[in-house]
Design a protein around this motif. Structure first.
Motif, PDB file in Angstrom:
ATOM      1  N   THR A 148       0.246  -1.372  -0.386  1.00 29.42           N
ATOM      2  CA  THR A 148      -0.139   0.283  -0.015  1.00 29.42           C
ATOM      3  C   THR A 148       1.095   1.614   0.073  1.00 29.42           C
ATOM      4  O   THR A 148       0.520   2.267  -0.293  1.00 29.42           O
ATOM      5  N   PRO A 149       2.220   1.303   1.234  1.00 27.10           N
ATOM      6  CA  PRO A 149       2.933   2.881   0.689  1.00 27.10           C
ATOM      7  C   PRO A 149       3.289   2.418  -0.363  1.00 27.10           C
ATOM      8  O   PRO A 149       3.670   3.650  -1.287  1.00 27.10           O
ATOM      9  N   TYR A 150       4.209   1.547  -1.311  1.00 25.05           N
ATOM     10  CA  TYR A 150       4.704   1.654  -1.502  1.00 25.05           C
ATOM     11  C   TYR A 150       3.510   1.827  -3.914  1.00 25.05           C
ATOM     12  O   TYR A 150       3.777   2.798  -4.192  1.00 25.05           O
ATOM     13  N   SER A 151       2.823   1.277  -3.312  1.00 24.06           N
ATOM     14  CA  SER A 151       2.009   1.957  -3.956  1.00 24.06           C
ATOM     15  C   SER A 151       1.959   3.437  -4.887  1.00 24.06           C
ATOM     16  O   SER A 151       1.085   4.514  -5.066  1.00 24.06           O
ATOM     17  N   ARG A 152       0.839   3.628  -3.201  1.00 23.47           N
ATOM     18  CA  ARG A 152       0.483   5.629  -2.832  1.00 23.47           C
ATOM     19  C   ARG A 152       2.454   6.686  -3.550  1.00 23.47           C
ATOM     20  O   ARG A 152       1.900   7.543  -4.187  1.00 23.47           O
ATOM     21  N   ASN A 153       3.424   5.913  -3.317  1.00 19.29           N
ATOM     22  CA  ASN A 153       4.585   6.698  -4.142  1.00 19.29           C
ATOM     23  C   ASN A 153       4.472   6.417  -5.214  1.00 19.29           C
ATOM     24  O   ASN A 153       4.912   7.765  -6.088  1.00 19.29           O
ATOM     25  N   LEU A 155       1.664   5.652  -7.033  1.00 18.64           N
ATOM     26  CA  LEU A 155       1.430   6.689  -8.888  1.00 18.64           C
ATOM     27  C   LEU A 155       1.348   8.054  -7.937  1.00 18.64           C
ATOM     28  O   LEU A 155       1.092   8.837  -9.399  1.00 18.64           O
ATOM     29  N   SER A 156       2.032   8.067  -7.305  1.00 18.70           N
ATOM     30  CA  SER A 156       2.531  10.021  -7.447  1.00 18.70           C
ATOM     31  C   SER A 156       3.226  10.496  -8.193  1.00 18.70           C
ATOM     32  O   SER A 156       3.261  11.646  -8.640  1.00 18.70           O
ATOM     33  N   LEU A 157       4.337   9.089  -8.708  1.00 20.37           N
ATOM     34  CA  LEU A 157       5.265   9.719  -9.583  1.00 20.37           C
ATOM     35  C   LEU A 157       5.010  10.240 -11.032  1.00 20.37           C
ATOM     36  O   LEU A 157       3.795   9.739 -11.350  1.00 20.37           O
ATOM     37  N   GLU A 158       5.428  10.280 -11.972  1.00 22.41           N
ATOM     38  CA  GLU A 158       5.511  11.175 -13.227  1.00 22.41           C
ATOM     39  C   GLU A 158       5.254  10.179 -13.770  1.00 22.41           C
ATOM     40  O   GLU A 158       6.558   9.807 -13.643  1.00 22.41           O
ATOM     41  N   LYS A 159       4.397   9.698 -14.700  1.00 25.35           N
ATOM     42  CA  LYS A 159       4.792   8.206 -16.106  1.00 25.35           C
ATOM     43  C   LYS A 159       5.574   8.784 -16.634  1.00 25.35           C
ATOM     44  O   LYS A 159       4.955   9.702 -17.734  1.00 25.35           O
ATOM     45  N   ILE A 268      -8.502   0.918 -10.099  1.00 22.65           N
ATOM     46  CA  ILE A 268      -8.461   0.425  -9.656  1.00 22.65           C
ATOM     47  C   ILE A 268      -7.526  -0.949 -10.481  1.00 22.65           C
ATOM     48  O   ILE A 268      -6.556  -1.481  -9.949  1.00 22.65           O
ATOM     49  N   TYR A 269      -8.298  -0.644 -11.460  1.00 21.99           N
ATOM     50  CA  TYR A 269      -7.106  -1.596 -12.734  1.00 21.99           C
ATOM     51  C   TYR A 269      -5.687  -0.873 -12.374  1.00 21.99           C
ATOM     52  O   TYR A 269      -4.423  -1.503 -12.587  1.00 21.99           O
ATOM     53  N   ILE A 270      -5.273   0.436 -12.593  1.00 23.15           N
ATOM     54  CA  ILE A 270      -4.071   1.051 -12.608  1.00 23.15           C
ATOM     55  C   ILE A 270      -2.998   0.367 -11.197  1.00 23.15           C
ATOM     56  O   ILE A 270      -1.996   0.173 -11.791  1.00 23.15           O
ATOM     57  N   LYS A 271      -4.034   0.254 -10.117  1.00 24.04           N
ATOM     58  CA  LYS A 271      -2.874   0.063  -8.835  1.00 24.04           C
ATOM     59  C   LYS A 271      -2.836  -1.612  -9.493  1.00 24.04           C
ATOM     60  O   LYS A 271      -1.628  -1.903  -8.994  1.00 24.04           O
TER      61      LYS A 271
END
Ligand SMILES: Cc1cc2nc3c(=O)[nH]c(=O)nc-3n(C[C@H](O)[C@H](O)[C@H](O)COP(=O)(O)OP(=O)(O)OC[C@H]3O[C@@H](n4cnc5c(N)ncnc54)[C@H](O)[C@@H]3O)c2cc1C
Length: 465
Positions: A148-153, A155-159, A268-271
């Motif tokens: 969960t914390p990994y995914s939060r980080n 998601l916050s990064l520019e792709k 949810i798909y992106i996660k």
């Protein structure tokens, strides 16, 4: 004009291919794929994946021709073959996309040394994951161990944006090449499983279908194995028929046009895409997971010897319909629905008390999408030994899982035709009359409650020890 080599590995596409894009900027490109020379049985590879690979190479060869390129096929030890190719062609540089697995990384290190020895430029590129493992770290610069914390980080990064395909490759003529392989090359038979079409074009149309038909309803349907509710892109990501950047960009473009009701489902798909990167990062930072439990507490857990029940599990004959349906889907198609992967993996480890590494290997032999990092992560999650795993006391009950995720028995009946005329309620508990559900279909090979209690006792005792 000097030539450069592009070494194709698991990036079998021409569009949005980081290393190929950079190689093409230098002039003439020699695209090469090196076939491994093992034959027969392999504990981590099987006919489905090799057959899919052959199709990918055939379609890649055609795609390269559209760019005035020619795929050179070689066979054997990658380093020896690349040394030969460098000397035959006088190429001045090698480009490749970095591999996420320790095996591939070891070769890359040797290749860097070889290039230094020969005075050839060596360019490794990041391509397979959306974010390199060293980009997604905790505030103290350490790797995450929890999703969960990994995914939060994450998601916050520019792709990173997709790259265009090269305009031209201009492969020099006359470079010897082996013919395109078939599964016979590895001593394997053509699989009977019906695999997805192995081409960049087909993979791109699978993305288009995912964006138009799947992602908006993903959250409601992704856990129901009877539904066509997931994107079915895992084999395409595994072989690099599509890049993660292109997939992400298309999904985001679809989300912009989606209804406000559909947008959370697309999130949810992106996660789920972040799970893929998470497991790459786990394998990168903790490569011991390949041979041992991620969580040290569970190292050395006592597993039972795999006996006849292991064979029943592999064949889909345990007498637990949801488990058997999943295992038969795997054998027939080289794919298994994610929810059922969890159920079958937990059944092997928590009901049969068999080492997750044996299940991991069986999956790798059959899955067309067999991906070392995700497979290891999924197995250790299910066994309760992995990063952010289900705690050992959370043991899925195959009967109640059936009631929840396949209440009408549609998935079960699809893969176990013997059960076609059985009322679905009967798939949700052991047979009360003690008789098989249908002629030819076995009785449950064990009592779930008894084995659950045994698992709890084993884990508790091990932790105490
Ligand atoms: C025991 C076990 C073994 C697994 N082995 C593999 C494997 O060898 N290769 C593999 O690609 N996935 C594996 N997974 C994860 C997951 O089951 C598959 O990625 C998914 O079923 C592929 O179908 P899809 O493309 O329709 O997925 P979707 O649900 O449409 O998801 C889209 C993409 O997100 C990624 N993804 C989704 N879920 C996960 C996840 N839990 N972990 C990592 N990535 C995920 C995949 O790249 C997938 O293609 C495993 C899961 C378990 C529980």
């Amino acid at each position: 004009m000097p030539s450069v080599i592009h070494w194709f590995r698991r990036d079998l596409r021409i569009a949005d291919n980081t290393a190929l894009y950079h190689a093409a900027a230098g002039g003439s490109v020699i695209p090469v794929y090196i076939l491994s020379s093992w034959k027969g049985q392999h504990y981590w590879t099987g006919a489905n994946r090799q057959h899919f690979l052959c199709g990918c190479l055939e379609s890649l060869a055609k795609n390269l021709e559209t760019l005035s390129g020619r795929l050179i096929i070689r066979e054997g030890d990658a380093l020896t073959e690349l040394r030969k190719l460098l000397s035959e062609t006088g190429a001045t540089a090698i480009h490749f996309n970095r591999d996420p697995d320790p095996f591939g990384k070891a070769v890359e290190k040797e290749l860097t040394d070889l290039c230094t020895e020969l005075g050839v430029a060596c360019h490794g590129h990041d391509d397979v994951a959306m974010h390199n493992p060293s980009e997604v770290l905790t505030q103290t610069g350490n790797p995450y161990k929890v999703y969960t914390p990994y995914s939060r980080n994450w998601l916050s990064l520019e792709k990173p944006a997709p790259l265009p395909k090269p305009k031209s490759l201009n492969t020099p003529p006359g470079i010897p090449s082996l013919p395109l392989p078939t599964t016979a090359h590895w001593g394997l038979k053509t699989p009977s499983a019906e695999l997805p079409e192995p081409s960049e074009r087909a993979a791109r149309s699978r993305i288009a279908r995912a964006v138009s038909e799947i992602t908006a309803k993903y959250s409601a349907r992704r856990d129901l194995p009877a539904e066509d509710g997931t994107s079915r892109l895992s084999q395409d990501l595994r072989y690099g028929l599509i890049s993660i950047r292109t997939l992400y960009a298309k999904v985001i473009a679809g989300q912009i046009n989606a209804s406000s009701a559909a947008r959370p489902s697309i999130d949810i798909y992106i996660k789920e895409l972040a799970w893929r990167d998470f497991y790459f990062a786990i394998l990168h930072h903790f490569p011991h997971v390949l041979n041992h439990e991620f969580n040290e507490d569970w190292k050395g857990l006592p597993w039972d010897e795999p006996g006849e029940n292991f064979e029943k599990w592999k064949r889909g004959e345990t007498g637990f319909p949801i488990v058997d349906a999943g295992m038969r889907q795997l054998l027939k198609t080289g794919f298994m629905h994610n929810r059922v992967r969890m159920i079958t993996a937990m059944f092997l480890t928590k009901d049969l008390h068999i080492d997750w590494k044996l299940g991991e290997s069986h999956f790798m032999q059959h899955l067309t999408d067999g991906e070392i990092a995700s497979n290891n992560g999924g197995w250790q999650w299910s066994a309760g030994t992995g990063a952010d795993a289900a705690p050992y006391f959370r043991i899925q009950n195959p009967w109640t899982q059936t009631a929840r995720y396949d209440p009408d028995g549609i998935y079960i009946k699809r893969w176990i035709p013997e059960l076609a005329n059985i009322h679905p309620k009967r798939f949700q508990a052991p047979p009360e009359d003690g008789r098989p559900l249908a002629p030819g279909y076995p009785l449950p090979c064990l009592d779930h409650k008894t084995e659950r209690d045994r698992t709890l006792a084993i884990f508790k005792k091990h932790r105490g020890a």
